[in-house]
Design an enzyme around this catalytic site. Structure first.
Site, PDB file in Angstrom:
ATOM      1  N   GLY A  81       0.991  -1.142  -0.250  1.00  0.00           N
ATOM      2  CA  GLY A  81      -0.076   0.123   0.105  1.00  0.00           C
ATOM      3  C   GLY A  81       0.844   1.106   0.046  1.00  0.00           C
ATOM      4  N   ARG A 145       1.192  -5.774  -5.249  1.00  0.00           N
ATOM      5  CA  ARG A 145       1.207  -6.599  -3.989  1.00  0.00           C
ATOM      6  C   ARG A 145       1.615  -7.901  -4.203  1.00  0.00           C
ATOM      7  NH1 ARG A 145      -0.703  -4.335   0.806  1.00  0.00           N
ATOM      8  NH2 ARG A 145      -2.030  -2.904   0.721  1.00  0.00           N
ATOM      9  N   ASP A 175       5.135  -5.204   6.622  1.00  0.00           N
ATOM     10  CA  ASP A 175       5.992  -6.295   7.359  1.00  0.00           C
ATOM     11  C   ASP A 175       6.159  -7.297   6.277  1.00  0.00           C
ATOM     12  OD1 ASP A 175       3.329  -6.325   7.548  1.00  0.00           O
ATOM     13  OD2 ASP A 175       2.983  -7.203   9.024  1.00  0.00           O
ATOM     14  N   ASP A 176       5.011  -7.754   5.754  1.00  0.00           N
ATOM     15  CA  ASP A 176       5.132  -8.687   4.543  1.00  0.00           C
ATOM     16  C   ASP A 176       6.025  -8.558   3.578  1.00  0.00           C
ATOM     17  OD1 ASP A 176       2.733 -10.186   5.723  1.00  0.00           O
ATOM     18  OD2 ASP A 176       1.345  -8.935   4.583  1.00  0.00           O
ATOM     19  N   ASP A 205       0.072   1.866   8.447  1.00  0.00           N
ATOM     20  CA  ASP A 205      -0.520   1.162   9.536  1.00  0.00           C
ATOM     21  C   ASP A 205       0.423   1.475  10.680  1.00  0.00           C
ATOM     22  OD1 ASP A 205      -2.119   0.463   7.457  1.00  0.00           O
ATOM     23  OD2 ASP A 205      -1.520  -1.648   7.367  1.00  0.00           O
ATOM     24  N   LYS A 242     -26.756  17.048  15.586  1.00  0.00           N
ATOM     25  CA  LYS A 242     -27.818  16.116  15.214  1.00  0.00           C
ATOM     26  C   LYS A 242     -27.263  14.865  14.643  1.00  0.00           C
ATOM     27  CE  LYS A 242     -28.554  18.042  10.696  1.00  0.00           C
ATOM     28  NZ  LYS A 242     -29.678  18.477   9.908  1.00  0.00           N
ATOM     29  N   TYR A 243     -26.019  14.793  14.445  1.00  0.00           N
ATOM     30  CA  TYR A 243     -25.525  13.430  13.875  1.00  0.00           C
ATOM     31  C   TYR A 243     -24.493  12.803  14.698  1.00  0.00           C
ATOM     32  CZ  TYR A 243     -27.626  15.036   9.631  1.00  0.00           C
ATOM     33  OH  TYR A 243     -28.413  15.467   8.537  1.00  0.00           O
ATOM     34  N   GLY A 251      -5.738   1.008   8.638  1.00  0.00           N
ATOM     35  CA  GLY A 251      -4.704   0.409   9.538  1.00  0.00           C
ATOM     36  C   GLY A 251      -4.573  -1.061   9.561  1.00  0.00           C
ATOM     37  N   ARG A 252      -5.379  -1.748   8.838  1.00  0.00           N
ATOM     38  CA  ARG A 252      -5.536  -3.261   8.696  1.00  0.00           C
ATOM     39  C   ARG A 252      -5.591  -3.820  10.265  1.00  0.00           C
ATOM     40  NH1 ARG A 252      -4.131  -6.124   4.337  1.00  0.00           N
ATOM     41  NH2 ARG A 252      -2.202  -4.628   3.598  1.00  0.00           N
ATOM     42  N   ARG A 428      -3.134   8.252   2.120  1.00  0.00           N
ATOM     43  CA  ARG A 428      -2.050   7.604   1.747  1.00  0.00           C
ATOM     44  C   ARG A 428      -0.986   8.058   1.070  1.00  0.00           C
ATOM     45  NH1 ARG A 428      -3.567   1.060   0.488  1.00  0.00           N
ATOM     46  NH2 ARG A 428      -4.018   2.084  -1.457  1.00  0.00           N
TER      47      ARG A 428
HETATM   48  P1  FBP Z   1       0.508  -1.932   3.635  1.00  0.00           P
HETATM   49  O1  FBP Z   1       0.435  -3.138   4.844  1.00  0.00           O
HETATM   50  O2  FBP Z   1       0.850  -2.662   2.305  1.00  0.00           O
HETATM   51  O3  FBP Z   1       1.408  -0.879   4.039  1.00  0.00           O
HETATM   52  O4  FBP Z   1      -0.888  -1.405   3.339  1.00  0.00           O
HETATM   53  C1  FBP Z   1      -1.590  -0.423   4.034  1.00  0.00           C
HETATM   54  C2  FBP Z   1      -2.980  -0.293   3.649  1.00  0.00           C
HETATM   55  O5  FBP Z   1      -3.297   0.847   3.445  1.00  0.00           O
HETATM   56  C3  FBP Z   1      -3.925  -0.857   4.971  1.00  0.00           C
HETATM   57  O6  FBP Z   1      -4.017   0.047   5.945  1.00  0.00           O
HETATM   58  C4  FBP Z   1      -5.270  -1.309   4.403  1.00  0.00           C
HETATM   59  O7  FBP Z   1      -5.754  -2.228   4.825  1.00  0.00           O
HETATM   60  C5  FBP Z   1      -4.589  -1.732   2.597  1.00  0.00           C
HETATM   61  O8  FBP Z   1      -3.412  -1.234   2.601  1.00  0.00           O
HETATM   62  C6  FBP Z   1      -5.605  -1.558   1.672  1.00  0.00           C
HETATM   63  O9  FBP Z   1      -4.973  -1.929   0.473  1.00  0.00           O
HETATM   64  P2  FBP Z   1      -5.437  -2.073  -0.948  1.00  0.00           P
HETATM   65  O10 FBP Z   1      -5.754  -0.590  -1.350  1.00  0.00           O
HETATM   66  O11 FBP Z   1      -4.539  -2.789  -1.783  1.00  0.00           O
HETATM   67  O12 FBP Z   1      -6.704  -3.058  -0.898  1.00  0.00           O
END
Ligand code: FBP
Length: 553
Positions: A81, A145, A175-176, A205, A242-243, A251-252, A428
């Protein structure tokens, strides 16, 4: 047609990111070698899987003397991302390798890791680099990805790098992606491919952090963008009265973004997934907790408020966690059979046949929209696309039901009108804050120093970052040091351990002490938009998370 740029962009091109003292003479550095390292957990297993790169020492840099060296060709990949500051990492690498030798070259592989497998690249020249300095986005070479995981991928990477004379590959990722950088470094070292691999910690994240990686880049800018938007909504809520605004935040898995935005804006409710899990809260407990605050505010004639919801929440509610793990295993082990099913009814029957009784019951209770979001295709790393799961809408619907019950019992007499929001993509690719501009440029320049020193399997590390740049500490951390074994895609895999919100950490404790007051009173803070120019206490501030974590250090 000449490309138009805004006045701000023009002014940002002129911004000179600040470097730690160690890198101010160039990427030739003097190195202090630390102790040998071990992985954070499962050390025997990680050692067995990474025999060539495991246990390397930590490295700390100080200013070095310029040496006579030969040019170095380097490749770079943006992975995963987008995160503000990626372009500055690349410009830092570029300037760093040029400081080692002016004829060094930087090649950018296009579209993420697939670019290096498919040999799609451009040479990043000074003209290109200059057009992207201090800008947001990953568009200089785009991201992707794809997972570098098979021997075929590794061999293609090596031969494509070798054809360009590339001696080191920098993987800018979360991390991945850095886990894959470690696997690649190991394979190249084991098979003497002559290509080194260096990682850079990226992700909004904020979950790629530890003692040596104090934050991942992009977190600072993204949180500042979201906090500005939350502040604006708070003003609107105060004005209209009112809302209830339910804001889901990207942030996954981890709730770092939610926590940081709460610290910057002081909303009425903030859910922290890690706490929900620690307290073993079921969905109904979460709903009751939120409804209680709504009722209390209604008693004070405040039928409005703000709730922040981390996007990964469902993965932390124990009953959902089990359901998601079961769904992951079913989707991983029956991929082909599942994809052959034509209608959702058939898919649902298939899932119900394989789910345990309890998970099947929970799955069937959910609105169809949420059911289908839970089975969306996992990314190549096995992650559930939590950004697509409309948790905020689910909570609004369940809270409505709960408030009706309370009304019937005579315990609630308010009005509940809710608006849902999802803030993610808005932050982002924002132009990096001064902090991210400096941090990212330093990470890239420092990666060049690691390359110059001939290191592999290291992550670029800049520490002491809540202090002014002259006090920042540059160095390298072996990636294997951050690894453990986790279940992914139905299999046990070596991965970098995700840093979740620590419930005994200073940022959470600060929030937990004050949240009851924030819930009932209106203590909203208005962070305002990111300031790129102006006094340091406005333009150069770090996140509250970093400030609280490093207070007194
Ligand atoms: P990374 O872990 O690759 O940095 O991704 C961050 C992120 O923005 C997450 O917060 C989000 O869940 C995900 O990417 C969404 O990714 P995509 O737009 O590829 O669905």
């Amino acid at each position: 047609m000449k490309k138009e740029i805004t006045s701000l962009q023009k002014a940002r091109y002129a911004y000179k990111p600040k470097l730690p003292t160690a890198l101010q003479n160039g990427a030739h550095v003097a190195i202090t070698v630390g102790d040998k390292t071990t992985s954070v957990a499962d050390s025997d297993k990680i050692h067995e899987l990474f025999p060539a790169t495991y246990g390397a020492p930590t490295l700390t840099f100080t200013k070095g003397d310029a040496k006579t060296t030969s040019p170095i060709n380097v490749g770079v990949i943006l992975s995963g991302g987008q995160a503000p500051g990626g372009h500055n990492v690349i410009s830092g690498i570029f300037d760093g390798i040029k400081s080692i030798h002016p004829e060094s070259k930087l090649f950018g592989f296009l579209g993420g890791p697939s670019g290096v497998i498919e040999n799609k690249y451009i040479e990043l020249t000074l003209d290109i680099i200059d057009a992207y300095r201090n800008t947001g986005g990953f568009d200089i070479i785009q991201s992707g990805r794809t997972k570098l995981e098979t021997v075929e991928h590794f061999d293609a990477t090596a031969s494509n790098c070798k054809a360009l004379g590339i001696k080191a590959l920098v993987i800018i990722g979360g991390d991945d992606s850095n886990t894959n950088a470690a696997l690649l470094a190991e394979y190249f070292a084991d098979t003497n491919k002559g290509v080194n691999v260096i990682g850079c910690p990226k992700t909004i994240d904020g979950d790629l952090k530890n003692e040596h990686i104090e934050t991942s880049f992009g977190f600072d800018t993204a949180c500042k963008v979201y906090s500005n938007m939350i502040g604006n909504i708070q003003r609107d809520a105060m004005s209209a009265q009112k809302y209830w605004h339910f804001v889901k935040l990207m942030g996954r898995s981890a709730s770092h973004i939610g926590l940081e935005c709460a610290l910057q804006t002081q909303p009425n409710i903030t859910l922290i997934s890690e706490e929900v899990e620690a307290n073993q809260m079921q969905l109904k407990d979460v709903v009751n907790h939120m409804a209680d605050i709504i009722v209390k505010r209604a008693e004070k004639k405040m039928n409005f408020g703000i709730a922040l919801i981390p996007e990964g929440l469902v993965e932390f509610i124990p009953e959902f966690k089990i359901l998601i793990q079961e769904l992951n295993d079913i989707l991983a082990h029956h991929e082909v059979a599942f994809q052959d099913l034509r209608s959702y009814d058939e898919q649902k029957m298939f899932l119900n046949k394989h789910l345990t009784e309890h998970s099947s019951y929970l799955f069937n209770m959910l609105p169809v929209g949420i059911q289908t979001q839970l089975i969306l295709e996992r990314d190549p790393h096995g992650n559930v696309p939590v950004s697509m799961i409309e948790t905020e809408k689910l909570l609004i619907e369940l809270i409505k039901v709960r408030l009706e019950e309370l009304k019937e019992e005579g315990k609630y007499n308010g009005k509940f009108s809710a608006i849902n929001h999802f803030f993610g993509y808005e932050g982002r690719c924002a132009a990096p804050s001064n902090f991210d501009a400096d941090y990212c440029y330093s990470l890239g320049f420092n990666a060049a120093a690691l390359i110059g020193a001939g290191k592999t399997g290291y992550m670029s590390s800049i520490r002491n970052i809540s202090k002014p740049q002259n006090a920042w500490i540059a160095g390298g951390i072996p990636i294997t040091m951050m690894m453990n074994v986790e279940r992914r895609h139905g299999h046990d895999k070596p991965v970098i351990r995700k840093a979740l919100v620590e419930l005994d950490g200073a940022p959470f404790k600060y929030f937990a002490n004050l949240r009851a007051e924030w819930a009932i009173g209106n203590h909203y803070l208005y962070a305002g938009p990111i300031q790129y120019f102006g006094p340091a206490e406005v333009a150069d501030i770090v996140t509250r998370t970093l400030e609280l974590e490093q207070a007194g250090k």
